[in-house]
Write an enzyme that holds these catalytic residues in place. Structure first.
Site, short mmCIF file in Angstrom:
data_model
loop_
_atom_site.label_atom_id
_atom_site.label_comp_id
_atom_site.label_asym_id
_atom_site.label_seq_id
_atom_site.Cartn_x
_atom_site.Cartn_y
_atom_site.Cartn_z
N LYS A 9 -11.98 5.91 30.96
CA LYS A 9 -12.26 7.14 30.70
C LYS A 9 -10.88 7.73 30.03
O LYS A 9 -9.97 7.56 30.83
CB LYS A 9 -12.66 7.83 31.83
CG LYS A 9 -12.91 9.36 31.48
CD LYS A 9 -13.78 10.04 32.49
CE LYS A 9 -12.96 10.31 33.81
NZ LYS A 9 -13.72 11.42 34.73
N SER A 25 -17.75 7.73 13.50
CA SER A 25 -16.68 7.27 14.66
C SER A 25 -15.72 8.22 15.04
O SER A 25 -15.78 9.37 14.78
CB SER A 25 -16.01 6.02 14.12
OG SER A 25 -15.00 6.58 13.18
N THR A 57 -20.52 7.25 19.88
CA THR A 57 -20.00 6.97 18.65
C THR A 57 -19.31 5.83 19.01
O THR A 57 -19.54 4.97 19.88
CB THR A 57 -19.37 7.78 17.81
OG1 THR A 57 -18.97 7.43 16.65
CG2 THR A 57 -18.01 8.50 18.47
N TYR A 58 -18.59 5.07 17.90
CA TYR A 58 -17.51 4.08 18.16
C TYR A 58 -16.29 4.42 17.90
O TYR A 58 -16.07 5.23 17.20
CB TYR A 58 -18.41 2.87 17.55
CG TYR A 58 -18.23 3.07 16.07
CD1 TYR A 58 -16.93 2.52 15.39
CD2 TYR A 58 -19.12 3.66 15.32
CE1 TYR A 58 -17.01 2.67 13.86
CE2 TYR A 58 -19.22 3.70 13.87
CZ TYR A 58 -18.25 3.31 13.22
OH TYR A 58 -17.98 3.56 11.87
N GLY A 73 -17.32 12.03 10.41
CA GLY A 73 -18.69 12.12 10.06
C GLY A 73 -19.76 13.10 10.71
O GLY A 73 -19.18 14.16 11.05
N ALA A 74 -20.89 12.76 11.07
CA ALA A 74 -21.63 13.68 11.72
C ALA A 74 -21.10 14.31 13.00
O ALA A 74 -21.16 15.62 13.28
CB ALA A 74 -22.89 13.31 11.85
N ALA A 75 -20.31 13.62 13.70
CA ALA A 75 -19.95 13.75 15.10
C ALA A 75 -18.67 14.91 14.87
O ALA A 75 -18.64 15.82 15.66
CB ALA A 75 -18.93 12.97 15.59
#
Length: 117
Positions: A9, A25, A57-58, A73-75
């Site tokens: 974390k 990502s 995501t990654y 991107g979308a994130a």
């Protein structure tokens, strides 16, 4: 029996960028990845403390020492620069092993996202 437990974390990192025009990502400073025991390509779960968004995501490895935390991107629609996020990864392990497993948790400096030792 296998269970999923917190592996790593990054607690309360500051978003430095949100780049909608990228394929997806999260880009994370390589120093933070090393300290948190995370790697490029690893699936992560992100919680935004400012707006309550939670998503997966990654990881893409970011420039070492840059402090970069960039949602791509979308994130990028789920965060704003300067939001505070928690980035978590999980691992599957045997129930008995999980009882003694200790996750890696780091608390970066909120102003710079540098690793605090």
């Amino acid at each position: 029996m296998m269970i999923e437990v917190l592996k790593s974390k990054i607690h309360c990192a500051r978003v430095t960028e949100a780049n909608l025009n990228y394929m997806g990502s999260i880009t994370i400073d390589e120093n933070l990845l090393d300290a948190a025991n995370m790697i490029a390509g690893e699936k992560v779960y992100i919680a935004d403390n400012n707006n309550g968004e939670r998503f997966e995501t990654y990881i893409i490895k970011g420039e070492r020492g840059s402090g970069k935390i960039c949602l791509n991107g979308a994130a990028a629609r789920k965060v704003q620069p300067d939001d505070i996020v928690i980035i978590m990864s999980y691992a599957l392990m045997d129930f008995e092993e999980a009882k003694s497993f200790k996750p890696t948790v780091i608390f970066p400096d909120p102003a710079t996202n540098s690793v605090v030792k």
